[in-house]
Design an enzyme around this catalytic site. Structure first.
Site, PDB file in Angstrom:
ATOM      1  N   VAL A  62      28.918  47.998 -19.412  1.00 52.51           N
ATOM      2  CA  VAL A  62      29.707  47.662 -18.226  1.00 52.51           C
ATOM      3  C   VAL A  62      29.853  46.146 -18.099  1.00 52.51           C
ATOM      4  O   VAL A  62      28.959  45.393 -18.488  1.00 52.51           O
ATOM      5  CB  VAL A  62      29.079  48.272 -16.950  1.00 52.51           C
ATOM      6  N   CYS A  63      31.005  45.714 -17.573  1.00 49.41           N
ATOM      7  CA  CYS A  63      31.239  44.302 -17.248  1.00 49.41           C
ATOM      8  C   CYS A  63      32.041  44.268 -15.950  1.00 49.41           C
ATOM      9  O   CYS A  63      32.008  45.221 -15.174  1.00 49.41           O
ATOM     10  CB  CYS A  63      31.955  43.571 -18.387  1.00 49.41           C
ATOM     11  N   ARG A  64      32.777  43.210 -15.712  1.00 48.61           N
ATOM     12  CA  ARG A  64      33.535  43.098 -14.466  1.00 48.61           C
ATOM     13  C   ARG A  64      34.695  44.090 -14.416  1.00 48.61           C
ATOM     14  O   ARG A  64      34.871  44.796 -13.437  1.00 48.61           O
ATOM     15  CB  ARG A  64      34.058  41.672 -14.284  1.00 48.61           C
ATOM     16  N   GLY A  66      35.980  45.803 -17.668  1.00 45.25           N
ATOM     17  CA  GLY A  66      36.014  46.715 -18.818  1.00 45.25           C
ATOM     18  C   GLY A  66      36.366  46.059 -20.137  1.00 45.25           C
ATOM     19  O   GLY A  66      36.207  46.674 -21.191  1.00 45.25           O
ATOM     20  N   MET A  90      32.756  46.809 -12.919  1.00 47.02           N
ATOM     21  CA  MET A  90      32.197  46.649 -11.569  1.00 47.02           C
ATOM     22  C   MET A  90      33.283  46.525 -10.502  1.00 47.02           C
ATOM     23  O   MET A  90      33.027  46.811  -9.332  1.00 47.02           O
ATOM     24  CB  MET A  90      31.255  45.450 -11.523  1.00 47.02           C
TER      25      MET A  90
END
Length: 99
Positions: A62-64, A66, A90
């Protein structure tokens, strides 16, 4: 590449499933909150920290939004890891976060 929505991931977590979630964002982003139980390994540190990831365990990246997690997922898949990218990251996460 395997992908999962944030809602699908939340359902798995809320049902008590034990998941290995890797948050590849930068320190200041993670300081704002991460998925409870997620491990923070910045994208640039993934190659040097492979020993912290269990090859037998499925990894959810996961990141901000994708994008960075998709890069991490592709890299890990090439190394033989079972991995899924969290689409929307996120920005789409509606559940509680851990600070």
């Amino acid at each position: 590449m395997n992908e999962i929505t944030t809602d699908e991931l939340a359902k798995k977590l809320n049902s008590g499933e034990k998941l290995s979630i890797i948050d590849v964002r930068e320190n200041e982003e993670v300081a704002e909150g991460k998925i409870p139980g997620a491990t923070h390994i910045k994208l640039g540190e993934i190659p040097d920290r492979l020993n912290e990831l269990d090859l037998a365990e499925h990894q959810y990246m996961v990141c901000r939004s994708g994008g960075r997690s998709a890069k991490a997922a592709a890299f890990l898949a090439e190394k033989g890891y079972k991995v899924t990218n969290v689409a929307g990251g996120m920005l789409d996460w509606k559940e509680e976060v851990e600070k």
